[in-house]
Design a protein around this motif. Structure first.
Motif, PDB file in Angstrom:
ATOM      1  N   SER A 265      50.685 104.090  91.466  1.00 36.96           N
ATOM      2  CA  SER A 265      51.585 105.030  91.927  1.00 36.96           C
ATOM      3  C   SER A 265      52.270 106.031  91.199  1.00 36.96           C
ATOM      4  O   SER A 265      51.913 105.699  89.814  1.00 36.96           O
ATOM      5  CB  SER A 265      52.679 104.391  92.683  1.00 36.96           C
ATOM      6  OG  SER A 265      53.801 105.112  92.498  1.00 36.96           O
ATOM      7  N   SER A 266      52.905 107.132  91.468  1.00 38.08           N
ATOM      8  CA  SER A 266      53.991 107.400  90.328  1.00 38.08           C
ATOM      9  C   SER A 266      55.000 106.866  89.524  1.00 38.08           C
ATOM     10  O   SER A 266      55.367 107.799  88.575  1.00 38.08           O
ATOM     11  CB  SER A 266      53.163 108.938  90.504  1.00 38.08           C
ATOM     12  OG  SER A 266      54.682 109.309  92.038  1.00 38.08           O
ATOM     13  N   LYS A 267      55.056 106.565  90.652  1.00 39.72           N
ATOM     14  CA  LYS A 267      56.486 105.897  90.318  1.00 39.72           C
ATOM     15  C   LYS A 267      56.489 105.103  88.829  1.00 39.72           C
ATOM     16  O   LYS A 267      55.557 104.485  88.562  1.00 39.72           O
ATOM     17  CB  LYS A 267      57.312 104.212  91.284  1.00 39.72           C
ATOM     18  CG  LYS A 267      57.251 105.753  92.688  1.00 39.72           C
ATOM     19  CD  LYS A 267      57.746 104.397  93.926  1.00 39.72           C
ATOM     20  CE  LYS A 267      58.130 104.827  95.270  1.00 39.72           C
ATOM     21  NZ  LYS A 267      58.564 104.178  96.097  1.00 39.72           N
ATOM     22  N   ARG A 268      57.714 104.782  88.268  1.00 40.80           N
ATOM     23  CA  ARG A 268      57.912 103.938  87.013  1.00 40.80           C
ATOM     24  C   ARG A 268      57.131 102.683  86.836  1.00 40.80           C
ATOM     25  O   ARG A 268      57.803 102.227  88.441  1.00 40.80           O
ATOM     26  CB  ARG A 268      59.466 104.528  86.801  1.00 40.80           C
ATOM     27  CG  ARG A 268      59.737 103.377  85.673  1.00 40.80           C
ATOM     28  CD  ARG A 268      61.440 103.798  84.478  1.00 40.80           C
ATOM     29  NE  ARG A 268      61.276 102.883  83.591  1.00 40.80           N
ATOM     30  CZ  ARG A 268      61.530 104.076  82.714  1.00 40.80           C
ATOM     31  NH1 ARG A 268      60.791 105.190  82.377  1.00 40.80           N
ATOM     32  NH2 ARG A 268      61.567 103.165  81.147  1.00 40.80           N
ATOM     33  N   PRO A 270      57.163  98.834  87.117  1.00 41.81           N
ATOM     34  CA  PRO A 270      58.337  97.184  86.600  1.00 41.81           C
ATOM     35  C   PRO A 270      58.457  96.961  85.559  1.00 41.81           C
ATOM     36  O   PRO A 270      57.501  96.806  84.885  1.00 41.81           O
ATOM     37  CB  PRO A 270      58.296  96.867  87.747  1.00 41.81           C
ATOM     38  CG  PRO A 270      56.850  96.828  88.587  1.00 41.81           C
ATOM     39  CD  PRO A 270      56.150  98.136  87.887  1.00 41.81           C
TER      40      PRO A 270
END
Length: 330
Positions: A265-268, A270
């Protein structure tokens, strides 16, 4: 895998400082079988390197002290041996790739002299033959122009080349056990892959490896079994498949979730909340409880011990580990 080569039981190591005494390794047990690569992983400061140095009895005393435990290598209790006997084992039967090569290499001797000295200390080999083997090993670890590098002093080499010299020095005696403390930190990915292939080849020739790292990608590539260490203690152990497919400790899960993926995913990514606690002020009970999303009252009152989570030697020191593995907590 072969029979057990190294067994560490209930090892505790403490240090005396101006601020007081603290425990760097607390009741740690582990084993390494012949021909096996075991990964010891965890954040910086958790006690991995202290544990490794203790096996070779290289903890500076004072301030360090092995306060309890037993270290058995190939049937011999290393803590019961005298200094002369330990010197015969260091570098020959057990070798170590140190994390900081510049501090491990002598600044006053040329690279060739240091490589030849390792061979001559443990055999009756003449200097000419020792120098020849040294050149051959510099080539094996992909150092260009080995003849010229043999004449260089450590400060004349890059950090990556210094690290490769340390790797050559550790492997050239065909030791039964290699303790590799972050062995490829200073190397680019191409050289890193070549070094890992060399280490794997050594494993096939029945050399065992205790690989210390914080890189879970390296663990997946290299290791047969994994020990996860946090704040002086082992919190999870198991095969590579068990650790990556069924992580049972919240800390292990946090480490795995922080690995970037090519098609992820392009999300930061965790992050594990909080910071590693000071060894002078570990939380009561479970050392990880202040950072754990699953902590309960029992975690503050009682320190969890390693317990079997599933068949095949998978263990974790966590009161909710079984629920995590079974998917009853998310």
């Amino acid at each position: 895998m072969g029979a057990e080569l190294l067994k560490v039981d209930d090892l505790t190591v403490s240090f005396a400082t101006d601020e007081g005494r603290f425990v760097a390794v607390d009741d740690v047990s582990l084993h390494v079988n012949r021909g096996e690569i075991v990964g010891l992983v965890g954040e910086s400061g958790c006690g991995k390197s202290v544990c490794a140095l203790s096996i070779l009895r290289l903890i500076p005393s004072p301030p360090g002290k092995i306060t309890s435990g037993k270290i058995v290598f190939n049937g011999s209790d290393l803590l019961a041996l005298d200094i002369k006997a330990m010197r015969r084992i260091r570098g020959r039967a057990i070798s170590m790739i140190f994390q900081e090569p510049l501090s491990a290499l002598s600044p006053l001797q040329r690279i060739g002299q240091q490589l030849a000295e390792v061979l001559q200390l443990h055999s009756n080999m003449d200097k000419q033959r020792a120098m020849q083997i040294g050149r051959e090993w510099l080539a094996k670890v992909r150092i260009p122009d080995p003849e010229q590098r043999m004449q260089a002093y450590p400060h004349e080499l890059s950090g990556g080349m210094q690290q490769r010299v340390m790797i050559a020095m550790a492997l050239m005696q065909d030791p039964a056990l290699v303790i590799a403390d972050e062995p490829t930190t200073a190397l680019d990915v191409t050289i890193q892959a070549q070094i890992f292939n060399l280490i794997k080849k050594m494993r096939k020739e029945k050399t065992s490896i205790l690989l210390i790292t914080h890189d879970m990608g390296v663990v997946w590539q290299m290791c047969d079994r994994v020990l996860v260490m946090y704040a002086s203690t082992i919190v999870e152990s198991g095969t590579k498949a068990q650790i990556f497919e069924h992580p049972a400790h919240p800390y292990t899960r946090g480490l795995l979730q922080s690995i970037p993926t090519l098609f992820g995913s392009s999300k930061r990514l965790p992050a594990i909340a909080g910071y590693v606690p000071s060894p002078f002020n570990y939380p009561s009970g479970c050392h990880f409880r202040d950072r754990c999303p699953y902590a309960v009252d029992r975690c503050a009152a009682e320190a969890p011990t390693l317990e079997n989570i599933e068949n095949g030697g998978h263990q974790a020191a966590c009161f909710v580990a079984r629920k995590l593995v079974e998917g009853r907590l998310e």
